[in-house]
Design a protein around this motif. Structure first.
Motif, PDB file in Angstrom:
ATOM      1  N   GLU A   1      64.276  28.741  47.873  1.00 38.95           N
ATOM      2  CA  GLU A   1      63.192  27.770  48.106  1.00 38.95           C
ATOM      3  C   GLU A   1      62.661  27.230  46.789  1.00 38.95           C
ATOM      4  O   GLU A   1      62.407  26.024  46.655  1.00 38.95           O
ATOM      5  CB  GLU A   1      62.077  28.437  48.910  1.00 38.95           C
ATOM      6  N   GLU A   2      62.480  28.130  45.805  1.00 36.59           N
ATOM      7  CA  GLU A   2      62.004  27.688  44.494  1.00 36.59           C
ATOM      8  C   GLU A   2      63.029  26.784  43.816  1.00 36.59           C
ATOM      9  O   GLU A   2      62.672  25.778  43.184  1.00 36.59           O
ATOM     10  CB  GLU A   2      61.714  28.908  43.608  1.00 36.59           C
ATOM     11  N   THR A   3      64.306  27.133  43.954  1.00 37.31           N
ATOM     12  CA  THR A   3      65.360  26.311  43.357  1.00 37.31           C
ATOM     13  C   THR A   3      65.413  24.934  43.990  1.00 37.31           C
ATOM     14  O   THR A   3      65.569  23.920  43.298  1.00 37.31           O
ATOM     15  CB  THR A   3      66.729  27.014  43.517  1.00 37.31           C
ATOM     16  N   GLU A   4      65.269  24.880  45.307  1.00 36.82           N
ATOM     17  CA  GLU A   4      65.279  23.595  46.004  1.00 36.82           C
ATOM     18  C   GLU A   4      64.085  22.734  45.605  1.00 36.82           C
ATOM     19  O   GLU A   4      64.207  21.527  45.422  1.00 36.82           O
ATOM     20  CB  GLU A   4      65.269  23.835  47.518  1.00 36.82           C
ATOM     21  N   GLU A   5      62.938  23.385  45.437  1.00 37.17           N
ATOM     22  CA  GLU A   5      61.761  22.644  45.002  1.00 37.17           C
ATOM     23  C   GLU A   5      61.936  22.115  43.578  1.00 37.17           C
ATOM     24  O   GLU A   5      61.575  20.966  43.275  1.00 37.17           O
ATOM     25  CB  GLU A   5      60.533  23.560  45.062  1.00 37.17           C
TER      26      GLU A   5
ATOM     27  N   GLU B   1      64.858  38.622  51.463  1.00 37.90           N
ATOM     28  CA  GLU B   1      63.616  37.872  51.282  1.00 37.90           C
ATOM     29  C   GLU B   1      63.487  37.330  49.860  1.00 37.90           C
ATOM     30  O   GLU B   1      63.038  36.202  49.652  1.00 37.90           O
ATOM     31  CB  GLU B   1      62.420  38.776  51.607  1.00 37.90           C
ATOM     32  N   CYS B   2      63.882  38.135  48.878  1.00 37.63           N
ATOM     33  CA  CYS B   2      63.848  37.668  47.479  1.00 37.63           C
ATOM     34  C   CYS B   2      64.777  36.477  47.283  1.00 37.63           C
ATOM     35  O   CYS B   2      64.428  35.500  46.615  1.00 37.63           O
ATOM     36  CB  CYS B   2      64.235  38.803  46.540  1.00 37.63           C
ATOM     37  N   THR B   3      65.983  36.568  47.864  1.00 37.02           N
ATOM     38  CA  THR B   3      66.941  35.470  47.736  1.00 37.02           C
ATOM     39  C   THR B   3      66.425  34.218  48.425  1.00 37.02           C
ATOM     40  O   THR B   3      66.570  33.097  47.912  1.00 37.02           O
ATOM     41  CB  THR B   3      68.295  35.875  48.338  1.00 37.02           C
ATOM     42  N   LYS B   4      65.817  34.392  49.592  1.00 40.28           N
ATOM     43  CA  LYS B   4      65.254  33.246  50.309  1.00 40.28           C
ATOM     44  C   LYS B   4      64.171  32.560  49.488  1.00 40.28           C
ATOM     45  O   LYS B   4      64.130  31.327  49.384  1.00 40.28           O
ATOM     46  CB  LYS B   4      64.683  33.716  51.641  1.00 40.28           C
ATOM     47  N   SER B   5      63.306  33.371  48.866  1.00 41.35           N
ATOM     48  CA  SER B   5      62.259  32.805  48.016  1.00 41.35           C
ATOM     49  C   SER B   5      62.848  32.091  46.812  1.00 41.35           C
ATOM     50  O   SER B   5      62.397  31.010  46.423  1.00 41.35           O
ATOM     51  CB  SER B   5      61.326  33.925  47.555  1.00 41.35           C
TER      52      SER B   5
END
Length: 349
Positions: A108-112, A101-105
């Motif tokens: 997502e932040e990196t993509e944003e 879950e941390c990696t997924k978050s």
């Protein structure tokens, strides 16, 4: 994971179990069981305890070893939680879910952040191109009549165009992607275009130019090479020595790894062109020379010239690094500064 760390972690649970064994032994002894009768029970219990911890240690060690091997095999380490499927207990599964879950978050932040950066770069490029149009129009208007005021306007417009190019390449340099196109480039044409861009700067500062009649073509990105040369020429004129006629000498040497010399027209595969741009300006102090390609570094000359930003040569170095072009400098304070650009020469078969 090493044995010492594991046993240090298990020291308290093992100590508690040993104390419980001692308490049970004393209780059984109080019931009349002899020590000889208790000895097999104590040995069996202690052997089971040691065996269980050894098996648990080797299982944990193999578990972390598999993780390390998988991590080493991945080019993009942050994808580890997406490909690791080795959770063998509820505790490991819990940590795995949290890590995933941390990696997924994080992704997502990196993509944003990447999306925002791309939008910023697009807006920056649009702004630069929109600014260039009125600059071109004003240049045409000011160029209709050749007088002192109009020449001063043209010079300032050249400076504005130079700063806009710096902003544009700075935005591109911070991006992970680039639109460089490596192709055959006529080096002399690029130099002529660079001098044309800085025409008013060269004329009004009465700069004397010395350029070879023939220069071999190279493999490079034409726009990037033009930007690098433009920055070098601009610096050569900006940091001139007071009371002396500015002079810029452009020369070229062919390097084949064993010898070098003036170009004789031969284009042997594997040769390198060493393009040298030398001025007779104020030079760079020895303590500043190793740092001139650092971001934001202005040095002693920059402190005297308050318009210096310390970004020009930094961008040149970064662009040349991405293109595989060698860029270096030599200088002697109060005598000269020379910038060396090493490019691959076109090969004729």
């Amino acid at each position: 994971m090493n044995g010492r760390m594991y046993w240090r972690q298990q020291a308290v649970p093992v100590l508690v179990q040993v104390m419980c064994l001692c308490a049970a032994s004393l209780y059984l002894r109080a019931l009349g069981i002899t020590w000889v009768q208790l000895l097999p029970l104590v040995l069996a219990y202690m052997g089971s305890l040691i065996l269980w911890n050894l098996l648990r240690f080797y299982r944990k060690r193999n578990y972390f070893h598999k993780m390390a091997v998988l991590m080493e095999s991945l080019d993009e380490k942050y994808l580890f939680p997406q490909v690791w499927k080795g959770a063998g207990s509820w505790e490991e599964a819990g940590y795995y879910c949290l890590l995933k879950e941390c990696t997924k978050s994080m992704l997502e932040e990196t993509e944003e952040a990447r999306r925002v950066q791309m939008e910023y770069q697009e807006r920056l490029e649009t702004y630069v191109h929109d600014m260039k149009q009125p600059i071109s129009v004003v240049s045409l208007i000011a160029g209709r009549e050749k007088n002192g005021e109009n020449r001063a306007v043209l010079l300032e417009l050249e400076k504005m165009n130079h700063l806009l190019e710096q902003i544009l390449y700075f935005g591109r340099s911070e991006s992970a992607h680039s639109d460089f196109l490596i192709q055959k480039v006529n080096t002399r044409d690029v130099i002529r275009e660079c001098l044309s861009i800085n025409k008013q700067l060269l004329i009004q500062n009465k700069v004397s130019l010395d350029i070879p009649d023939t220069i071999p073509g190279v493999y490079a990105d034409e726009k990037a090479l033009l930007f690098v040369l433009n920055q070098i020429i601009y610096n050569a004129v900006t940091y001139q020595k007071p009371g002396e006629v500015p002079r810029i000498t452009i020369s070229c040497l062919v390097l084949n790894g064993k010898e070098s010399g003036a170009w004789d027209g031969s284009e042997t595969p594997g040769n390198k062109l060493l393009l040298q741009v030398r001025d007779n300006g104020c030079g760079i102090s020895p303590e500043d020379l190793p740092r001139i390609f650092e971001k934001g570094f202005t040095g002693r000359n920059g402190r005297e010239n308050r318009r210096s930003t310390g970004m020009g040569l930094y961008l040149c170095k970064k662009i040349c690094g991405r293109l595989g072009i060698g860029l270096s400098a030599s200088s002697e304070k109060g005598i000269y500064t020379q910038i060396n650009i090493c490019l691959p020469i076109l090969s004729e078969k």
